[in-house]
Scaffold this active site. Structure first.
Site, PDB file in Angstrom:
ATOM      1  N   SER A   6      -0.495  -9.860   9.940  1.00  0.00           N
ATOM      2  CA  SER A   6       0.635 -10.678  10.378  1.00  0.00           C
ATOM      3  C   SER A   6       1.820  -9.795  10.722  1.00  0.00           C
ATOM      4  O   SER A   6       2.020  -8.747  10.124  1.00  0.00           O
ATOM      5  CB  SER A   6       0.990 -11.614   9.213  1.00  0.00           C
ATOM      6  OG  SER A   6       2.119 -12.389   9.483  1.00  0.00           O
TER       7      SER A   6
ATOM      8  N   HIS B 261       2.821 -12.906  -0.004  1.00  0.00           N
ATOM      9  CA  HIS B 261       3.623 -12.239   1.019  1.00  0.00           C
ATOM     10  C   HIS B 261       4.259 -11.021   0.353  1.00  0.00           C
ATOM     11  O   HIS B 261       4.678 -11.090  -0.803  1.00  0.00           O
ATOM     12  CB  HIS B 261       4.680 -13.208   1.546  1.00  0.00           C
ATOM     13  CG  HIS B 261       5.388 -12.708   2.776  1.00  0.00           C
ATOM     14  ND1 HIS B 261       6.234 -11.622   2.740  1.00  0.00           N
ATOM     15  CD2 HIS B 261       5.365 -13.141   4.063  1.00  0.00           C
ATOM     16  CE1 HIS B 261       6.707 -11.406   3.974  1.00  0.00           C
ATOM     17  NE2 HIS B 261       6.178 -12.311   4.795  1.00  0.00           N
ATOM     18  N   ARG B 262       4.353  -9.910   1.099  1.00  0.00           N
ATOM     19  CA  ARG B 262       4.766  -8.660   0.449  1.00  0.00           C
ATOM     20  C   ARG B 262       6.182  -8.223   0.814  1.00  0.00           C
ATOM     21  O   ARG B 262       6.489  -7.020   0.728  1.00  0.00           O
ATOM     22  CB  ARG B 262       3.768  -7.554   0.784  1.00  0.00           C
ATOM     23  CG  ARG B 262       3.647  -7.322   2.279  1.00  0.00           C
ATOM     24  CD  ARG B 262       2.666  -6.209   2.614  1.00  0.00           C
ATOM     25  NE  ARG B 262       2.621  -6.009   4.052  1.00  0.00           N
ATOM     26  CZ  ARG B 262       2.136  -4.948   4.663  1.00  0.00           C
ATOM     27  NH1 ARG B 262       1.619  -3.966   3.959  1.00  0.00           N
ATOM     28  NH2 ARG B 262       2.134  -4.838   5.968  1.00  0.00           N
TER      29      ARG B 262
ATOM     30  N   LYS C  44       4.180  -5.663  14.834  1.00  0.00           N
ATOM     31  CA  LYS C  44       5.561  -5.166  14.770  1.00  0.00           C
ATOM     32  C   LYS C  44       5.870  -4.343  13.523  1.00  0.00           C
ATOM     33  O   LYS C  44       6.913  -3.695  13.463  1.00  0.00           O
ATOM     34  CB  LYS C  44       6.540  -6.344  14.868  1.00  0.00           C
ATOM     35  CG  LYS C  44       6.660  -7.193  13.605  1.00  0.00           C
ATOM     36  CD  LYS C  44       7.670  -8.347  13.769  1.00  0.00           C
ATOM     37  CE  LYS C  44       7.816  -9.126  12.466  1.00  0.00           C
ATOM     38  NZ  LYS C  44       8.569 -10.366  12.587  1.00  0.00           N
TER      39      LYS C  44
ATOM     40  N   ALA D 289       0.258 -15.698  13.369  1.00  0.00           N
ATOM     41  CA  ALA D 289       1.249 -15.472  14.417  1.00  0.00           C
ATOM     42  C   ALA D 289       2.359 -16.499  14.272  1.00  0.00           C
ATOM     43  O   ALA D 289       2.088 -17.706  14.215  1.00  0.00           O
ATOM     44  CB  ALA D 289       0.593 -15.599  15.791  1.00  0.00           C
TER      45      ALA D 289
ATOM     46  N   LYS E 243      12.617 -18.795  11.127  1.00  0.00           N
ATOM     47  CA  LYS E 243      12.359 -18.497   9.711  1.00  0.00           C
ATOM     48  C   LYS E 243      13.008 -19.524   8.783  1.00  0.00           C
ATOM     49  O   LYS E 243      12.374 -20.041   7.879  1.00  0.00           O
ATOM     50  CB  LYS E 243      12.950 -17.131   9.364  1.00  0.00           C
ATOM     51  CG  LYS E 243      12.083 -15.948   9.683  1.00  0.00           C
ATOM     52  CD  LYS E 243      12.901 -14.672   9.456  1.00  0.00           C
ATOM     53  CE  LYS E 243      12.079 -13.427   9.623  1.00  0.00           C
ATOM     54  NZ  LYS E 243      11.504 -12.910   8.392  1.00  0.00           N
TER      55      LYS E 243
ATOM     56  N   LYS F  37       8.556 -21.189  12.554  1.00  0.00           N
ATOM     57  CA  LYS F  37       9.755 -20.476  13.016  1.00  0.00           C
ATOM     58  C   LYS F  37      10.689 -21.480  13.654  1.00  0.00           C
ATOM     59  O   LYS F  37      10.217 -22.471  14.194  1.00  0.00           O
ATOM     60  CB  LYS F  37       9.388 -19.386  14.027  1.00  0.00           C
ATOM     61  CG  LYS F  37       8.434 -18.316  13.519  1.00  0.00           C
ATOM     62  CD  LYS F  37       9.147 -17.200  12.792  1.00  0.00           C
ATOM     63  CE  LYS F  37       8.125 -16.261  12.137  1.00  0.00           C
ATOM     64  NZ  LYS F  37       8.695 -15.150  11.390  1.00  0.00           N
TER      65      LYS F  37
ATOM     66  N   LYS G  78       2.212 -21.678   7.093  1.00  0.00           N
ATOM     67  CA  LYS G  78       2.954 -21.212   5.932  1.00  0.00           C
ATOM     68  C   LYS G  78       4.457 -21.197   6.174  1.00  0.00           C
ATOM     69  O   LYS G  78       4.918 -21.109   7.298  1.00  0.00           O
ATOM     70  CB  LYS G  78       2.462 -19.831   5.473  1.00  0.00           C
ATOM     71  CG  LYS G  78       2.893 -18.676   6.313  1.00  0.00           C
ATOM     72  CD  LYS G  78       2.319 -17.386   5.769  1.00  0.00           C
ATOM     73  CE  LYS G  78       3.263 -16.375   5.207  1.00  0.00           C
ATOM     74  NZ  LYS G  78       4.641 -16.327   5.656  1.00  0.00           N
TER      75      LYS G  78
ATOM     76  N   ASP H 175       8.093 -19.311   5.837  1.00  0.00           N
ATOM     77  CA  ASP H 175       8.471 -17.907   5.951  1.00  0.00           C
ATOM     78  C   ASP H 175       8.946 -17.405   4.590  1.00  0.00           C
ATOM     79  O   ASP H 175       9.245 -18.185   3.684  1.00  0.00           O
ATOM     80  CB  ASP H 175       9.525 -17.724   7.048  1.00  0.00           C
ATOM     81  CG  ASP H 175       9.165 -16.536   7.938  1.00  0.00           C
ATOM     82  OD1 ASP H 175       8.601 -15.558   7.395  1.00  0.00           O
ATOM     83  OD2 ASP H 175       9.429 -16.570   9.147  1.00  0.00           O
ATOM     84  N   GLU H 176       9.019 -16.072   4.457  1.00  0.00           N
ATOM     85  CA  GLU H 176       9.298 -15.502   3.134  1.00  0.00           C
ATOM     86  C   GLU H 176      10.679 -15.877   2.593  1.00  0.00           C
ATOM     87  O   GLU H 176      10.881 -15.935   1.387  1.00  0.00           O
ATOM     88  CB  GLU H 176       9.126 -13.973   3.164  1.00  0.00           C
ATOM     89  CG  GLU H 176      10.172 -13.185   3.955  1.00  0.00           C
ATOM     90  CD  GLU H 176       9.963 -13.217   5.469  1.00  0.00           C
ATOM     91  OE1 GLU H 176       8.918 -13.733   5.894  1.00  0.00           O
ATOM     92  OE2 GLU H 176      10.852 -12.750   6.205  1.00  0.00           O
TER      93      GLU H 176
HETATM   94  O1  LIG Z   1       6.959 -13.854   9.440  1.00  0.00           O
HETATM   95  C1  LIG Z   1       6.212 -12.907   9.574  1.00  0.00           C
HETATM   96  C2  LIG Z   1       5.633 -12.625  10.891  1.00  0.00           C
HETATM   97  O2  LIG Z   1       6.246 -13.379  11.933  1.00  0.00           O
HETATM   98  P1  LIG Z   1       5.928 -13.059  13.452  1.00  0.00           P
HETATM   99  O3  LIG Z   1       4.512 -13.462  13.698  1.00  0.00           O
HETATM  100  O4  LIG Z   1       6.907 -13.912  14.242  1.00  0.00           O
HETATM  101  O5  LIG Z   1       6.167 -11.603  13.665  1.00  0.00           O
HETATM  102  C3  LIG Z   1       5.856 -12.127   8.359  1.00  0.00           C
HETATM  103  O6  LIG Z   1       6.900 -12.226   7.436  1.00  0.00           O
HETATM  104  C4  LIG Z   1       5.461 -10.692   8.597  1.00  0.00           C
HETATM  105  O7  LIG Z   1       4.107 -10.763   8.857  1.00  0.00           O
HETATM  106  C5  LIG Z   1       5.674  -9.760   7.417  1.00  0.00           C
HETATM  107  O8  LIG Z   1       5.111  -8.510   7.619  1.00  0.00           O
HETATM  108  P2  LIG Z   1       3.786  -7.980   6.853  1.00  0.00           P
HETATM  109  O9  LIG Z   1       2.704  -8.961   7.180  1.00  0.00           O
HETATM  110  O10 LIG Z   1       3.558  -6.634   7.446  1.00  0.00           O
HETATM  111  O11 LIG Z   1       4.070  -7.959   5.404  1.00  0.00           O
HETATM  112 MG   LIG Z   2       7.972 -13.776   7.705  1.00  0.00          MG
END
Ligand SMILES: O=C(COP(=O)(O)O)[C@H](O)[C@H](O)COP(=O)(O)O
Ligand SMILES: [Mg+2]
Length: 425
Positions: free
Chosen positions: A353, A269-270, A309, A376, A155, A153, A179, A181-182
């Site tokens: 996550s 990642h979804r 979250k 995290a 992102k 982070k 990893k 970020d998406e």
């Molecule tokens: O970057 C993060 C979490 O970052 P952080 O730890 O700062 O919240 C992921 O993209 C989420 O997990 C996606 O959601 P999901 O896993 O539900 O698909």
């Molecule tokens: Mg993410």
């Protein structure tokens, strides 16, 4: 055409679909859904032959009225499709039928696919995960504990060197998996190729210093040809992993990528799944998508945290876990509507996550067990003393669970955990 056949007993070889529908006349709606998703259309056609009808017709074998919304009836239906309907090893093609036009039919005031049951002949045509939980654990040499991951982070925004440095800090602090970020792909300030080489250099340094295996999951999400080019770069840079945003990349890309047999562990990642999975009126459940991704062959899949979250309640997240981890899954008629046997297809490592920090770790393990990758981002890089301290705190939280100690007790030994617990109440 009549597809309602409530006396029908599904065959072992049928592909089964269960959905919640909403409308004026549930029987008529169910019949139209069965037709539109297979061989039918809105009117009788002269080109239909009796042998086509006999061989390919689906059977609606269950219709249960389960309530109403004040205006329309709500029903749960089950349809059995003969496998002869499909080109089995073509997931986009299969879904264009059983999860295609039906969502747009005017007569359907609601339609949500809850579950599919894939038969053995169908499963046999798919690769499934190459590594699964066991393969990932062997690669990382971590026998029992949950794996610890982080998302660099912010992102997007860090320059390549900064990105690699943050990854290094996380690894030496105790993270196993770093990893992207998406939405980090190959932006001007952090080009994919440079990032992969530089970050993996840092991985090697962190491995040397810690004596632990470390891995990086570079996000190769891109138009397909470019995805392959990026996978080749990751291969050249000796990454064990790639990450793909599987929903936005599409079923075709995911299936094709797995069939390329690069030998990567594939992290899925979804992002965007909730556009399909979240509404209770229209869509497809995450459980159904997860089963599809197991077939297509991803090794790790985000399934939710319950306590973090993102949306997803405990029983649902557990049901998704069951479908990607176990070989035989019982129905519960709440989230899992079919018995599903996977006939030895590898498992997928569940990833928890989204909004995770050390305080949530014991609960996640209580819910999902030890075979989970806990990630995290903010919960590491947001630590008051920075990334390395954040990683130490998360790792200590995992150790506390493994030692059967309350977090507060462990926090007396690990100052970084103590600070994290004070910071995130
Ligand atoms: O970057 C993060 C979490 O970052 P952080 O730890 O700062 O919240 C992921 O993209 C989420 O997990 C996606 O959601 P999901 O896993 O539900 O698909
Ligand atoms: Mg993410």
């Amino acid at each position: 055409m009549d597809y309602i056949n409530l006396n029908y007993t599904p065959k072992e070889s049928d592909l089964l679909s269960c959905m919640i529908i909403k409308g004026d006349d549930l029987k008529k709606l169910a019949n139209e859904i069965a037709g539109e998703s297979s061989i039918g259309t809105w009117t009788k056609v002269q080109t239909m032959k009796s042998d086509i009808y006999e061989k390919l017709k689906p059977n609606v074998y269950e219709i249960k009225e389960i309530g109403n919304d004040g205006k329309y009836k709500i029903g749960l239906i089950k349809i059995a499709y003969p496998l002869y309907d499909f080109e089995i090893n073509n997931m986009p093609g299969v879904l264009a039928g059983i999860a295609g036009n039906i969502f747009g039919m005017k007569i359907a005031k609601g339609l949500r696919i809850l579950d599919f049951r894939f038969p053995k002949e169908f499963i046999d045509e798919y690769e499934g995960p190459e590594y699964g939980i066991e393969g990932v654990r062997n690669t990382l040499k971590i026998k029992e504990r949950p794996l610890l991951g982080t998302i660099v982070k912010p992102k997007v925004g860090l320059k390549t060197e900064e990105h690699a440095k943050v990854a290094y800090e996380a690894w030496v602090g105790g993270v196993d998996l770093v990893k992207d970020d998406e939405n980090l792909t190959s932006q001007d300030f952090n080009k994919f190729e440079d990032r992969v080489y530089k970050t993996l250099e840092m991985r090697d340094k962190a491995e040397e210093e810690t004596g632990e295996r470390k891995a990086y999951m570079p996000n190769i999400t891109a138009p397909y040809n470019e995805m392959i080019r990026r996978a080749e770069i990751a291969e050249d840079a000796e990454s064990e992993y790639v990450m793909i945003d599987v929903v936005v990349s599409g079923f075709s890309a995911v299936q094709s990528f797995r069939e390329e047999n690069f030998g990567f562990i594939i992290h899925a990642h979804r992002a965007m799944h909730a556009a399909m999975t979240r509404s209770k009126d229209f869509g497809i459940t995450m459980l159904t998508l997860a089963k599809i991704y197991r077939l297509l062959g991803v090794d790790q899949l985000h399934i939710g945290t319950v306590v973090g979250k993102m949306e997803g309640e405990e029983r649902e997240v557990k049901a998704i876990r069951d479908e990607i981890v176990y070989d035989k899954v019982e129905a519960d008629n709440e989230h899992k509507f079919f018995e599903q046997e996977w006939f030895g297809l590898n498992s997928v490592f569940p990833v928890s996550s989204g909004g995770v920090h050390p305080r949530l770790v014991p609960k996640i393990v209580e819910i999902l067990g030890r075979d989970v990758i806990i990630q995290a981002g903010g919960g590491i890089h947001g630590h008051p003393d920075g990334t390395r301290a954040g990683a130490k705190a998360m790792r200590a939280a995992i150790e506390a669970v493994m030692e059967g100690k309350p977090l507060e007790e462990k926090a007396e030994e690990v100052i970084e955990l103590k600070k994290a617990l004070e910071y995130w109440k």
